[in-house]
Design an enzyme around this catalytic site. Structure first.
Site, short mmCIF file in Angstrom:
data_model
loop_
_atom_site.label_atom_id
_atom_site.label_comp_id
_atom_site.label_asym_id
_atom_site.label_seq_id
_atom_site.Cartn_x
_atom_site.Cartn_y
_atom_site.Cartn_z
N GLU A 255 33.39 -39.56 -32.10
CA GLU A 255 33.30 -40.96 -32.50
C GLU A 255 32.14 -41.72 -31.88
O GLU A 255 31.64 -42.67 -32.47
CB GLU A 255 34.63 -41.69 -32.17
CG GLU A 255 35.82 -41.21 -32.99
CD GLU A 255 35.72 -41.60 -34.47
OE1 GLU A 255 35.10 -42.65 -34.76
OE2 GLU A 255 36.24 -40.85 -35.32
N SER B 116 95.94 -59.94 -46.12
CA SER B 116 97.07 -59.59 -45.26
C SER B 116 96.68 -59.15 -43.86
O SER B 116 97.54 -58.96 -43.00
CB SER B 116 97.88 -58.46 -45.91
OG SER B 116 98.32 -58.88 -47.16
#
Lengths: 788, 154
Positions: free
Chosen positions: A182, A461
């Site tokens: 690079e 319930s």
């Protein structure tokens, strides 16, 4: 006049020029100062921005633990162990004929460091039979705490994940390779490469595409601001910032930050930054254990992590890797022999499904919400906190699978349109309220609508146990066999229209024993009982059980005409399961700073909120629900001797299907319904309960055997008539009573008489008492099995 | 007169407590207190014993939070072991978390079955927590229960 005028013009012109030059200079230096501050902030900020890591529960292994060899190996794989014929390196294992040999990793727990160990484990009959340290003497080890599985992170910025390493922790091969590919002049330039820039400029001016010429410093700057914008001003800013960066920081600091910062891939929503994390992400190994070709692949990916993604584009990635290897050998970073060998190797990338920020988004959301109450957002995302949670991946997986499987099956068998049913599951530990699993929907990996936390639905319930517990807390008035009136009821209350509760079967059942009313979930008997006790008295107890939300003060609330999320229902049933002790549901155990200092513990807190004896009676009745009530068909999944306690819940027009229940070690709540709130056609028993059973059968449930409180005595009674028998009378049923509340007068033990009598009564009140059964087994009935 | 009696009673009970409280978490300052009761076997499971040892070490080193973490680990293995709940209650008492100490002692008692010795220890702990809270009637009641249990155990 014109002369004066022109003289003035020249003079003022010069002035203007000077002034503008000054302003320009000021502006420019101001701008440069601004850039300087910006880039330094970015650099310093990124240097330390480490996401919070979230771990699941650490598996504790000891001789006698119920665990199979397969389950153990699965856990090892989950925490990233690899099979190896010589399992002496950290995080490796091998199978032996009756167990495994393995080596753990060093790990920093909340209570201190734990060193790696060479170990051996053996199994027999589904339990751990031996745990040993492998050494010359093979010492027995009483307890092993495995490293906890990493279950997610809380990430800074755009879900950026990184693992920070120091420059000297990066292999030299990596830095050499990177610089040779690079930026060969990295150690000598000032942050920019003039020739590179000139080339880029020329190409831009001549109309070719803008490209390249970036030094590592420039790439780092670019990476900080994550835009792919390519303009000349952008480039100029980048150059200026690079120069500034080089003025402030050493080459070493810049390189270290680059290595930790550079973007190297995407895992669903999570961005992979830096070589340290990329090494784990692609090879499941730390950086210092990578081979040359693997390092070459990572270095090659810098140029285009998307394009050279070895999982998506393996051919391109391989080509790129070999180009890098070529450069490396050319610059003598590797030898010719290494090159020849490395070139032949496959990519070697591990295959894994993308998991993004977490594979357990619903649980993570719960953790995150709790954290947000106690911490600043910024600290969570950047301080590298380590968060130890209670998630049990094995249980979570079973819960997810059970929900997805059952919903598919139900849709198929009931010809319901595919993918219209939804659901949610919450599982916690009975004894300490730790949340072990949260499923927010049938697509458990998808971080969308979290029904477990956010779907507030009428609980139907499921509310009834609150009414019955309130009754059983008054032993002078109510016992499990107190007859309740299940005949038509009209109730007028101010602020609401007349209320005429109906039973699910649209029938009325006359006088029924209290336990039967709960077992069969009779609405009318429950409503009447609640009215007797006082609606307000009942609803006022909810905060005590950890329900913050206040339902409307109407009688219908007692039958569950108010909304709760599954997680809130779990809190409610936790208190029933834990003998009346409320333990706030917890998902976090402790939080530790990045350097291992304990920051905060979320300790186990308990509070007695209901007396043990009435809760014991309630649990007995809820066990009846499963044994002979509305949840009888749970026996299809679970053996009767587990004595599961549970309650079904069904709401109007079959919109919501609920089941909440507990075993000796788990409390679990399941909701099934539709997101558009349309009817599903499912009752609690045909929907949610089947998910519950399917899941629980795979969780190694322990039988529910509540401790018998001292205030409880077992009394031999006729459950229908409420008459008491002598202890050895075979006609009776042993039932628990709070001392002093059992029927006082002892009636004669007329076995045949009692028998025929019961037969008549059971027909008249539908109390589900089966005399035949009683005769066969004598006193060996369910209550005796349960409570003796 | 009544108050005086109460404070005397509490003082006496505190002395008694000092004698039998420190099963594992006894502060060093009290090591000269009267003879201890024999140390009970708190668990048959070596894993739990190892964690109890660790909890004790950390506690003696003043690392109370870490000590608590080990006790919670032990409780995950044996959630119905009343001695572990008692140990946690004691730890909370030394940490000054009186309400939590009381709740945990009650939790311990809920698993204590017929173990009068442990029940007495728990009630004593509850009494002392009430003393620290300044709840004299509560303390009196709890310590009385403890004394009764001790007598019935003899």
């Amino acid at each position: 006049m014109p002369w004066i005028n022109s003289h003035f013009n020249v003079k003022s012109y010069r002035k203007i020029v000077r002034l503008s030059a000054l302003l320009l200079l000021l502006g420019l230096s101001g701008y440069i100062y601004y850039l300087d501050v910006t880039i330094r902030e970015a650099f310093e900020g990124r240097k330390f921005a480490v996401p919070a890591r979230v771990y699941g529960r650490a598996l504790e292994v000891y001789p006698g633990l119920k665990l199979t060899s397969g389950q153990f190996a699965e856990e090892l794989k989950r925490i990233g162990y690899h099979e190896n014929p010589q399992p002496d390196e950290a995080a490796t294992y091998k199978n032996t004929w009756n167990g495994l040999e393995f080596t753990t990793r060093d790990f920093m727990f909340g209570d201190g460091p734990q060193a790696a160990q060479h170990l051996r484990i053996e199994f027999a009959d589904g339990t751990v039979s031996r745990l040993q340290v492998r050494s010359e003497e093979d010492d027995d080890l009483p307890l092993l705490r495995l490293e906890p599985p990493l279950i997610g992170g809380i990430y800074p910025g755009h879900n950026e994940d990184r693992e920070l390493l120091k420059l000297n922790q990066f292999p030299k091969l990596l830095t050499d390779a990177l610089i040779s590919i690079e930026d060969r002049k990295f150690y000598t330039h000032w942050g920019i490469d003039p020739r590179g820039i000139a080339r880029a400029l020329y190409k831009t001016v001549s109309g070719q595409r803008i490209e390249g010429g970036s030094t590592l410093t420039q790439q780092l700057v670019k990476n900080f601001f994550l835009t792919s914008e390519r303009t000349l001003t952008r480039k100029a800013t980048e150059v200026l910032m690079s120069l500034l960066l080089e003025m402030h920081y050493s080459k070493g600091e810049i390189l270290e930050t680059y290595l930790n910062e550079i973007f190297l891939g995407q895992d669903a929503s999570r961005a992979i930054h830096g070589f340290g994390l990329a090494s784990h992400f692609y090879f499941d190994r730390p950086l210092d254990r990578l081979e040359p070709q693997e390092i070459a692949l990572l270095v090659g990916m810098v140029k285009g992590p998307g394009l050279y993604d070895p999982r998506k584009n393996p051919d391109l990635a391989l080509k790129r890797r070999n180009v890098v290897l070529q450069e490396m050998v050319k610059l003598n970073v590797i030898t010719q022999a290494q090159f020849v060998q490395a070139r032949r190797k496959p990519l070697g990338v591990v295959h894994r499904a993308p998991i993004g920020t977490s594979p357990y988004p619903a649980f993570m959301q719960f953790v995150y919400r709790q954290l947000q109450r106690d911490y600043r957002e910024d600290d969570l995302r950047s301080e590298g906190l380590r968060i130890f949670t209670t998630l049990d991946p094995q249980i979570q997986l079973q819960a997810e699978e059970a929900l997805a499987l059952r919903l598919r099956q139900i849709e198929k068998t009931r010809k319901i349109a595919v993918n219209t049913l939804e659901g949610a599951v919450v599982v916690s530990s009975t004894q300490n309220g730790e949340i072990q699993a949260i499923v927010g929907g049938r697509e458990a990996r998808y971080a969308g609508y979290n029904r477990a936390l956010d779907a507030q639905r009428p609980i139907g319930s499921l509310a009834k146990p609150i009414v019955f517990l309130t009754a059983l807390e008054k032993p002078d008035r109510y016992t499990l066999i107190t007859p309740l009136d299940d005949s038509p009821l009209v109730w007028s209350q101010q602020g609401t229209s007349d209320w005429k509760p109906q039973n699910y079967d649209l029938k009325f059942h006359g006088l029924v024993p209290l336990h039967t009313a709960l077992e069969q979930s009779y609405n009318v008997a429950t409503a009447r009982l609640g009215i007797e006790l006082g609606v307000k008295n009942i609803l006022d107890k909810l905060p005590l059980y950890g329900i913050e939300r206040q339902p409307p003060p109407f009688a219908s609330s007692m039958l569950g005409a108010f909304d709760l999320a599954p997680i809130e229902v779990a809190q409610l049933y936790q208190t029933f399961a834990d003998n009346g002790f409320r333990t706030p549901l917890r998902a976090i155990r402790e939080i530790v700073t990045a350097d291992g200092k304990p920051l905060q513990r979320y300790p186990l807190n308990v509070e007695p909120v209901a007396a043990a004896a009435p809760v014991y009676l309630l649990t007995a009745a809820l066990q009846g629900v499963v044994r002979e009530g509305t949840a009888q068909s749970l026996s299809y999944w679970l053996p009767a001797d587990l004595n599961v306690a549970g309650k079904t819940g069904t709401t109007d027009d079959l919109r919501d299907s609920w089941f909440a229940g507990y075993t000796g070690n788990h409390v679990a709540v399941v909701w099934v319904g539709r997101d558009d709130n349309n009817p599903t056609g499912l009752t609690g028993a045909s929907g949610a309960m089947t998910v519950w059973g399917e899941m629980m059968k795979n969780l190694q449930p322990e039988p529910l055997q509540p401790v018998v409180p001292e205030e409880i005595e077992m009394v031999n009674v006729n459950p229908s008539s409420g008459l008491r028998y002598d202890g050895d009378c075979r006609a009776g049923v042993l039932m628990p009573f709070i001392r002093g509340s059992a029927p006082g007068d002892i009636s004669d033990c007329d076995f045949t008489y009692a028998d025929s009598q019961k037969s008549k009564e059971s027909e008249s009140n539908d109390a589900k008492v089966k005399p035949g059964e009683k005769q066969d087994t004598g006193k060996k009935n369910w209550f005796q099995r349960l409570f003796n | 007169m009544k108050n005086r009696y109460a404070s005397f009673f509490i003082f006496a009970s505190l002395l008694l407590f000092a004698g039998c409280a420190g099963v594992t978490t006894k502060p060093p300052a009290e090591s000269t207190a009267p003879a201890e009761q024999p140390k009970p076997v708190m668990s048959e499971n070596p894993a739990v014993v190892a964690l109890l040892d660790r909890a004790q070490r950390d506690n003696e080193a003043g690392k109370r939070e870490t000590s608590g973490a080990s006790l919670e680990r032990a409780l995950r293995i044996e959630p119905r072991n009343p001695w572990l709940w008692y140990e946690l209650a004691q730890l909370r008492l030394t940490q000054g978390q009186y309400a939590q100490a009381i709740s945990l002692a009650r939790k311990s008692n809920s698993f204590a079955g017929q173990d009068r010795q442990l029940q007495a220890l728990n009630w004593r702990l509850i009494g002392n927590a009430h003393v620290a809270q300044g709840d004299t009637p509560g303390a009196e009641q709890a310590l009385k229960t403890a004394a009764e249990l001790e007598q019935s155990n003899e």
